[in-house]
Design a protein around this motif. Sequence first.
Motif, mmCIF file in Angstrom:
data_model
loop_
_atom_site.group_PDB
_atom_site.id
_atom_site.type_symbol
_atom_site.label_atom_id
_atom_site.label_comp_id
_atom_site.label_asym_id
_atom_site.label_seq_id
_atom_site.Cartn_x
_atom_site.Cartn_y
_atom_site.Cartn_z
ATOM 1 N N LEU A 1 0.821 -1.213 0.000
ATOM 2 C CA LEU A 1 0.000 0.000 0.000
ATOM 3 C C LEU A 1 0.853 1.261 0.000
ATOM 4 O O LEU A 1 0.538 2.247 -0.673
ATOM 5 C CB LEU A 1 -0.936 0.001 1.210
ATOM 6 N N SER A 2 1.972 1.236 0.738
ATOM 7 C CA SER A 2 2.825 2.418 0.789
ATOM 8 C C SER A 2 3.450 2.710 -0.565
ATOM 9 O O SER A 2 3.667 3.875 -0.923
ATOM 10 C CB SER A 2 3.918 2.235 1.847
ATOM 11 N N LEU A 3 3.716 1.670 -1.324
ATOM 12 C CA LEU A 3 4.300 1.866 -2.646
ATOM 13 C C LEU A 3 3.243 2.311 -3.657
ATOM 14 O O LEU A 3 3.467 3.237 -4.439
ATOM 15 C CB LEU A 3 4.971 0.566 -3.114
ATOM 16 N N ILE A 4 2.083 1.671 -3.627
ATOM 17 C CA ILE A 4 1.022 2.017 -4.578
ATOM 18 C C ILE A 4 0.588 3.475 -4.421
ATOM 19 O O ILE A 4 0.440 4.212 -5.401
ATOM 20 C CB ILE A 4 -0.197 1.093 -4.381
ATOM 21 N N THR A 5 0.396 3.880 -3.203
ATOM 22 C CA THR A 5 -0.115 5.231 -2.969
ATOM 23 C C THR A 5 0.942 6.311 -3.216
ATOM 24 O O THR A 5 0.620 7.502 -3.172
ATOM 25 C CB THR A 5 -0.662 5.358 -1.540
ATOM 26 N N ALA A 6 2.182 5.881 -3.497
ATOM 27 C CA ALA A 6 3.221 6.843 -3.895
ATOM 28 C C ALA A 6 3.158 7.144 -5.381
ATOM 29 O O ALA A 6 3.960 7.931 -5.886
ATOM 30 C CB ALA A 6 4.604 6.302 -3.528
ATOM 31 N N CYS A 7 2.186 6.527 -6.086
ATOM 32 C CA CYS A 7 2.059 6.711 -7.535
ATOM 33 C C CYS A 7 0.675 7.301 -7.844
ATOM 34 O O CYS A 7 -0.273 6.557 -8.149
ATOM 35 C CB CYS A 7 2.233 5.378 -8.256
ATOM 36 N N PRO A 8 0.518 8.593 -7.775
ATOM 37 C CA PRO A 8 -0.816 9.214 -7.909
ATOM 38 C C PRO A 8 -1.470 9.012 -9.269
ATOM 39 O O PRO A 8 -2.698 9.069 -9.366
ATOM 40 C CB PRO A 8 -0.536 10.699 -7.644
ATOM 41 N N LEU A 9 -0.676 8.796 -10.336
ATOM 42 C CA LEU A 9 -1.242 8.607 -11.675
ATOM 43 C C LEU A 9 -1.305 7.141 -12.078
ATOM 44 O O LEU A 9 -1.489 6.824 -13.260
ATOM 45 C CB LEU A 9 -0.429 9.396 -12.706
ATOM 46 N N LEU A 10 -1.172 6.249 -11.110
ATOM 47 C CA LEU A 10 -1.122 4.821 -11.405
ATOM 48 C C LEU A 10 -2.374 4.348 -12.132
ATOM 49 O O LEU A 10 -3.496 4.615 -11.704
ATOM 50 C CB LEU A 10 -0.953 4.036 -10.100
ATOM 51 N N ILE B 1 -5.923 5.194 -0.658
ATOM 52 C CA ILE B 1 -6.419 4.399 -1.786
ATOM 53 C C ILE B 1 -7.442 5.187 -2.586
ATOM 54 O O ILE B 1 -7.466 5.150 -3.824
ATOM 55 C CB ILE B 1 -7.037 3.077 -1.278
ATOM 56 N N ARG B 2 -8.272 5.956 -1.908
ATOM 57 C CA ARG B 2 -9.313 6.725 -2.588
ATOM 58 C C ARG B 2 -8.750 7.836 -3.461
ATOM 59 O O ARG B 2 -9.448 8.345 -4.346
ATOM 60 C CB ARG B 2 -10.270 7.315 -1.546
ATOM 61 N N THR B 3 -7.509 8.204 -3.237
ATOM 62 C CA THR B 3 -6.893 9.240 -4.077
ATOM 63 C C THR B 3 -6.415 8.691 -5.419
ATOM 64 O O THR B 3 -6.013 9.461 -6.298
ATOM 65 C CB THR B 3 -5.692 9.889 -3.349
ATOM 66 N N LEU B 4 -6.431 7.378 -5.584
ATOM 67 C CA LEU B 4 -5.954 6.760 -6.831
ATOM 68 C C LEU B 4 -7.045 6.865 -7.897
ATOM 69 O O LEU B 4 -7.719 5.890 -8.225
ATOM 70 C CB LEU B 4 -5.561 5.307 -6.574
ATOM 71 N N GLN B 5 -7.180 8.044 -8.448
ATOM 72 C CA GLN B 5 -8.273 8.337 -9.380
ATOM 73 C C GLN B 5 -8.046 7.751 -10.772
ATOM 74 O O GLN B 5 -8.956 7.739 -11.596
ATOM 75 C CB GLN B 5 -8.440 9.857 -9.500
#
Length: 451
Positions: A325-334, A366-370
């Motif tokens: 989760l810490s890695l995924i949420t470091a990528c806002p445009l994922l 997680i909710r910020t991963l638009q």
Amino acid sequence: RNNKNLEGDQSDKVDLISSLPDDILVYLLSFVGIKAAARTSLLSKRWRHVWTYITDLDFEDPPRLAIAITKPYENSEAGNYADWVNQVIRANQAQYLNTFRMHFSIPFGDKIYASNIDKWLEFACTKKVRNLELHMGTLPTIPIFKNPTFVLNTSLVSLYLTKVVVDGPLLQWVLSNCLKLGRLMLHSCMATDDVFASSKRQKLVISSLTLKHLEIFHSTRLLNTESLHIVAPNLVTLLFIESPTVDLEYVSVPSLVDAAFGGIYSTKLCNGSFLSGLSSQLEKLSLHWFKVPFQACKFPSFANVKLLELSFAWDDAKYLLVSTLSLITACPLLHTFKLKIMLWSQYDYCTRLIPINVNVAQTNAIRTLQRLEALEFVGYTGCEYAVALAYHLTQHAPMLKKFILDPRIPEQVGELSNWYLNYKGDYLEIARSRAKLLAKLIKSSVNVVIL
């Protein structure tokens, strides 16, 4: 067609293919193997020499030759392979070679093929080969890649070496003189004994204006390298899976957008500053995480990463959820996240299908991963931490559309062995059944595909 037409029309008997120009026939033969191409010489006088002009020579490694590497006294297969290669290169009349690919498992300790390999390399480079690949089944005891004159040409655009012993500074020489080199791949290569005898480890400088793809895989330590410096302004993709004792410095890589790191080098990646220099330019990031609990790592923000791949190899699943989760949420445009799960004790965790809770901060992240639309889990067997990760991503990522659950064995990365082979029972069917149970927990707006 009626019988009259069948009797009067002889066009079916005309060999239209043989009437084609030589260049087209040679091109057609490039789509089949060397042996199949050579057999066309028996068709007719027209075909007798066509195959000798093919410019792509791929000498695949016969399956039986692999047996010889463990039995030095049984080298008949290696001898047959050498005879076959020699026959082909003697017959070849092409003015240049596009590809010369050799897969040769030398029987361990056997030096009688050294002169053959020298001759094959000299032949390929005399033909101004563009793509040169040498794949040894085992690390031979003799230097294979040793003569600078073999690669003294301006045509080489791709060099791929696997388990090849490189003599001294030849690699540096190639980088300095092959001015069109666009791809360089070193997999499990090593230096000669005299280089290792030197007390001082070397600095390897990869400096090239044309290099676009670079792979260094378990080679720098074997090449007695202390540090790797990359000056490649046009480098687009980089794979670096190495020992943590090797320092990697990007002196100039402004075009790099696709990078992969890992193996036991994962310990270096915990230092956030290592990746911070690339964080703003990468569009694809692959991490092969090996036995390092990186839940405490402070990753920089990867502002442009759209595709993220994580191979998580560990013997304790408890690090999977928070770390990922810490890695995924470091990528806002994922947009796409692919996880390869390789946990030695994973099978013991396949007992709980009630998702573990995450805290409010993680849920909000997680909710910020638009932009996140696709997930893929490879090696899924129902581990409780994988269940929790899957559930919370599919529950809270607002734009998620597709989730692929693949219980099949991920390909090996770095030092991993066939650890799945130790499992008893039909784990694949068990994993699929647990994937179906997980699918019931996922909201209907997400398309779940179970492979």
